[in-house]
Design a protein around this motif. Structure first.
Motif, PDB file in Angstrom:
ATOM      1  N   ALA A  57       0.839  -1.205   0.000  1.00  0.00           N
ATOM      2  CA  ALA A  57       0.000   0.000   0.000  1.00  0.00           C
ATOM      3  C   ALA A  57       0.873   1.255   0.000  1.00  0.00           C
ATOM      4  CB  ALA A  57      -0.938  -0.013   1.203  1.00  0.00           C
ATOM      5  N   ASP A  60       2.114   1.739  -3.528  1.00  0.00           N
ATOM      6  CA  ASP A  60       1.029   2.283  -4.347  1.00  0.00           C
ATOM      7  C   ASP A  60       0.840   3.772  -4.084  1.00  0.00           C
ATOM      8  OD1 ASP A  60       0.586  -0.211  -5.461  1.00  0.00           O
ATOM      9  OD2 ASP A  60      -1.044  -0.705  -4.082  1.00  0.00           O
ATOM     10  N   TRP A  61       0.885   4.164  -2.809  1.00  0.00           N
ATOM     11  CA  TRP A  61       0.706   5.575  -2.444  1.00  0.00           C
ATOM     12  C   TRP A  61       1.843   6.424  -3.011  1.00  0.00           C
ATOM     13  CZ3 TRP A  61       3.621   8.872   0.709  1.00  0.00           C
ATOM     14  CH2 TRP A  61       3.013  10.080   0.979  1.00  0.00           C
ATOM     15  N   ARG A  62       3.078   5.940  -2.865  1.00  0.00           N
ATOM     16  CA  ARG A  62       4.233   6.709  -3.382  1.00  0.00           C
ATOM     17  C   ARG A  62       4.209   6.810  -4.894  1.00  0.00           C
ATOM     18  NH1 ARG A  62       9.710   6.204   0.083  1.00  0.00           N
ATOM     19  NH2 ARG A  62       8.809   6.747   2.103  1.00  0.00           N
ATOM     20  N   GLN A  65       1.805   9.494  -5.740  1.00  0.00           N
ATOM     21  CA  GLN A  65       2.350  10.824  -5.480  1.00  0.00           C
ATOM     22  C   GLN A  65       3.241  11.281  -6.630  1.00  0.00           C
ATOM     23  OE1 GLN A  65       1.765  12.864  -2.654  1.00  0.00           O
ATOM     24  NE2 GLN A  65       0.124  11.363  -2.489  1.00  0.00           N
TER      25      GLN A  65
END
Length: 68
Positions: A57, A60-62, A65
């Motif tokens: 997760a 995925d977030w990075r 961004q």
């Protein structure tokens, strides 16, 4: 989906491949996250001690961004 890979038959160290990254468990229960190959979308980083799903997760977030 990620895949578990054992680098050698005598090794007890498992790695996880996920979305072009290699997740390497560390002795302190953290994770070293490195790109599998260049060009790198993200620089290597260490994720805090957590589950492999939490590390995925975070990746995925990075990636989200960097897409902006």
């Amino acid at each position: 989906m990620g895949a578990l890979t054992n680098p050698s038959p005598t090794s007890q160290r498992w790695i996880v491949r996920y979305r072009g990254f290699v997740l390497i468990p560390q002795k302190d229960l953290s994770w070293m996250v490195r790109p599998e190959r260049s060009p790198m979308k993200l620089l290597p980083f260490r994720a805090p001690a957590s589950s492999v799903e939490d590390v995925k997760a975070l990746i995925d977030w990075r990636l989200g961004q960097n897409a902006d």
